[in-house]
Design a protein around this motif. Structure first.
Motif, PDB file in Angstrom:
ATOM      1  N   GLU A  49      43.984  30.022  37.408  1.00  0.00           N
ATOM      2  CA  GLU A  49      43.104  30.256  38.566  1.00  0.00           C
ATOM      3  C   GLU A  49      43.649  31.397  39.429  1.00  0.00           C
ATOM      4  O   GLU A  49      42.908  32.216  39.943  1.00  0.00           O
ATOM      5  CB  GLU A  49      42.965  28.985  39.415  1.00  0.00           C
TER       6      GLU A  49
ATOM      7  N   LYS B 105      42.695  34.642  38.127  1.00  0.00           N
ATOM      8  CA  LYS B 105      41.281  34.958  38.395  1.00  0.00           C
ATOM      9  C   LYS B 105      41.071  35.572  39.772  1.00  0.00           C
ATOM     10  O   LYS B 105      40.122  36.309  39.988  1.00  0.00           O
ATOM     11  CB  LYS B 105      40.436  33.679  38.311  1.00  0.00           C
ATOM     12  N   THR B 106      41.923  35.232  40.727  1.00  0.00           N
ATOM     13  CA  THR B 106      41.702  35.746  42.088  1.00  0.00           C
ATOM     14  C   THR B 106      41.893  37.261  42.143  1.00  0.00           C
ATOM     15  O   THR B 106      41.402  37.897  43.057  1.00  0.00           O
ATOM     16  CB  THR B 106      42.687  35.145  43.118  1.00  0.00           C
TER      17      THR B 106
ATOM     18  N   VAL C 104      44.599  38.652  42.780  1.00  0.00           N
ATOM     19  CA  VAL C 104      45.736  38.953  43.650  1.00  0.00           C
ATOM     20  C   VAL C 104      46.905  39.364  42.754  1.00  0.00           C
ATOM     21  O   VAL C 104      47.167  38.717  41.744  1.00  0.00           O
ATOM     22  CB  VAL C 104      46.117  37.719  44.489  1.00  0.00           C
TER      23      VAL C 104
ATOM     24  N   ALA D  57      45.339  28.994  45.198  1.00  0.00           N
ATOM     25  CA  ALA D  57      45.002  29.645  46.462  1.00  0.00           C
ATOM     26  C   ALA D  57      46.235  29.720  47.364  1.00  0.00           C
ATOM     27  O   ALA D  57      46.483  30.728  48.018  1.00  0.00           O
ATOM     28  CB  ALA D  57      43.883  28.889  47.156  1.00  0.00           C
TER      29      ALA D  57
ATOM     30  N   ALA E 220      48.463  32.444  46.245  1.00  0.00           N
ATOM     31  CA  ALA E 220      47.895  33.765  46.502  1.00  0.00           C
ATOM     32  C   ALA E 220      47.921  34.142  47.980  1.00  0.00           C
ATOM     33  O   ALA E 220      48.193  35.274  48.331  1.00  0.00           O
ATOM     34  CB  ALA E 220      46.467  33.832  45.968  1.00  0.00           C
TER      35      ALA E 220
END
Ligand code: SF4
Lengths: 163, 419
Positions: free
Chosen positions: B45, B48-49, B51, B146, B149
């Protein structure tokens, strides 16, 4: 952000197993999951649901396992919002993280009946029942949560922020 | 209207003067944790961001502990994936074999959590660090991604239940018995969404290891977190383990609690949770005749030095019943070494127990002690769900290290007072 649709109504403790049965968890493709949404509690749900419709449920919606597939299935089925008296903690997080709007509002759950036409203003937390001409007030989401939801979830929200 | 300890920590980390139960807030994180099961998903995940790098390589901890030393090819591949990510991003707190431990024993020991911190972990027992007066809670892999990131997490501010503890517990009544008693009383959803705030002058009789095992099981009552006030014992522990600056938060006198329970520790008895839920508790006086096949002493609940000491005290010079398999798994390398230096490992081995490397192993039915159909274990772990330690028709009874050790000697669940 607004949504309009008709209401599907359920009771207490709708768990993640009836939202998306474990036998369909061999995929995480939202479209596939959406095809089996609510199958074990309402076999005709998938045939009847239309883009924008809402799920109205009583207490502890989404209890059970931590599978993110549950809110994914609901979102992919076309449901625009779930309104309940309360949500299970992990479902609550997962729903917001994948961009499915959810609202907690006792009055709305008590007032809304199946098939009522509902309009939700997420910014102000206002739930309007067009069929009964009633208005219910839910706690509106703070701005950052609205942004997460409107971006389509936490990961897309971060993507956007990073641009 | 005042705030609870949890609410004060959250308000501060959100940059707000005041928060209320139910409010949604975004907070700055002091530490983000993941293990070998949850990190691979979180890393995917994270990628995917888009970052490029983690928010702060000193504020992320990754501990492969569940299936390590790798039990099969799949877990080896998972660990490899996590390791490569950790090396690539220079994650400072990446601990694997040789320096690893069960994550929730390891992080406090390494001084990575101090009072007043906000910690999220992609593992439900992240609530353990509440023992240090920190806010810490379990979250999902997306949240971990999250957190890595952005260094931020969102929370709904929890309401609270206060547990006022008074009196001094008897010799064989430990933190584990206190928390099992509480879970038995309020049920596995008794603290749903809420913080469990411990208070009262009975706390002075509970060691840090007792408090870790209590905060650890807050999730077993559905709690978002469990938290202890910071006292001399906490400060001593922190000074011995960490150089990180810390902040002591105290609940306001007019803080709002949804419920308050008064518990006299001197009245509690050693307590056992019968299958298949942690709230299915009975005192040791009511357990009846329960024969066992296996004893498991360890885990993030009770794999610390004090736990091993009390088990060794009971096992010293004794033999475990023939046919009963006794597995001791210390929480970290340091605990292992300390136990060795104190001669505890020798006591275990002479009594007929085995001592395993630190791992989650049998606790989640991973490896190193799986139960067959119809078998029964007494364990110092935290969950006794159907199939938790192996076959769906096996049984797990949860208890303190003292009860587990006494049971090892007796071959059935036994009151340590009678050994
Ligand atoms: S010891 Fe058991 S409960 Fe603790 S982290 Fe490992 S598997 Fe989870």
């Amino acid at each position: 952000m607004e949504a309009t649709g008709k209401a599907f109504k359920y009771g207490n403790n709708v768990d993640t197993d009836v939202i998306i049965p474990a036998r369909y968890l061999n995929t995480s493709d939202p479209k596939e999951l959406g095809k089996h949404c609510m199958e074990d509690i309402d076999t005709t749900f998938v045939e009847r649901v239309q883009e924008g419709d809402m799920i109205i449920a009583n207490k502890n919606f989404g209890c059970g396992s931590s599978r993110e597939h549950a809110p994914l299935a609901i979102k992919a089925s076309g449901v625009s919002c779930v309104i309940a008296k309360s949500f299970a903690r992990i479902f609550y997080r997962n729903a917001i993280n994948i961009g499915l709007p959810i609202l907690e509002c006792d009055e709305a759950v008590d007032g809304i009946e199946a098939n009522d036409k509902i309009k939700v203003d997420f910014q102000r937390g206002i739930i309007f029942n067009e069929t009964k001409n009633e208005t219910y007030q839910a706690q509106p989401f703070p701005e950052f949560i609205q942004e997460i939801i409107s971006s389509g979830g936490l990961v897309s929200y971060i993507q956007k922020q990073m641009k | 209207m005042g705030m609870t300890m949890t609410q004060k920590i959250l308000a501060k980390h959100a940059g707000l003067e005041k928060v209320e139960a139910g409010q949604l807030i975004q907070v700055n994180l002091d530490l983000v944790l993941g293990n070998d099961i949850t990190s691979p998903v979180a890393i995917k995940e994270f990628l995917k961001t888009g970052v490029k790098d983690v928010f702060d390589r000193s504020k992320i901890a990754i501990v492969p502990d569940h299936f390590t030393p790798n039990k099969d090819i799949q877990s080896a591949e998972q660990c490899k994936y996590v390791r490569e990510f950790a090396y690539k991003h220079n994650i400072e707190n990446y601990f694997e074999i040789g320096e690893m431990g069960i994550e929730h024993c390891l992080l406090p020991e390494k001084g990575l959590v101090v009072p007043g911190d906000v910690v999220i972990g992609a593992d439900s027992h992240t609530c353990t660090y509440g023992a240090l007066g920190a806010f810490s809670t379990g979250i999902g892999s997306t949240d971990m991604a999250a957190g890595m990131a952005t260094g931020k997490g969102w929370f709904k501010v929890p309401g609270a239940i206060k547990f006022v503890l008074t009196g001094k517990p008897a010799k064989y009544v430990s933190g584990k018995d206190v928390i099992l008693h509480i879970i038995g009383k309020i049920g596995v959803d008794g603290a749903l969404y809420k913080s469990m705030e411990f208070a009262g002058d009975g706390l002075k009789h509970l060691s840090m290891d007792d408090r870790f095992s209590m905060a650890n099981m807050a999730i077993e009552a559905g709690g978002k977190n469990g938290i202890f006030p910071v006292d001399e014992k906490t400060i001593e522990y922190v000074n011995n383990h960490s150089n990180k600056p810390y902040t002591v938060y105290t609940a306001d006198d007019d803080a709002v609690y949804d419920e308050i329970y008064n518990i006299n520790l001197s009245e509690l008895r050693p307590t056992v949770a019968f299958p298949h839920l942690p709230d299915n508790t009975r005192t040791i006086d009511d357990v009846g005749d329960v024969k066992i096949d296996q004893v498991v002493i360890g885990s993030c609940t009770n794999g610390r030095l004090e736990d091993l000491r009390i088990a060794a005290e009971l096992l010293k010079g004794k033999k475990v019943t023939k046919g009963v398999r006794v597995i001791v798994f210390p929480g970290t390398q340091k605990i292992y070494l300390d136990a060795m230096k104190e001669g505890l490992l020798e006591i275990f081995i002479e009594a007929g127990a085995i001592v395993s490397t630190p791992t989650c192993g049998p606790c989640l039915g991973g490896h190193m002690g799986i139960l067959a159909k119809g078998e029964r274990a007494i364990a110092t772990t935290n969950r006794n769900f159907v199939g938790r330690m192996g076959h769906p028709e096996s049984e797990v009874y949860l208890a303190s290290p003292a009860v587990a050790a006494a049971s090892a000697i007796a071959g059935k669940i036994k009151n340590p007072e009678e050994i």
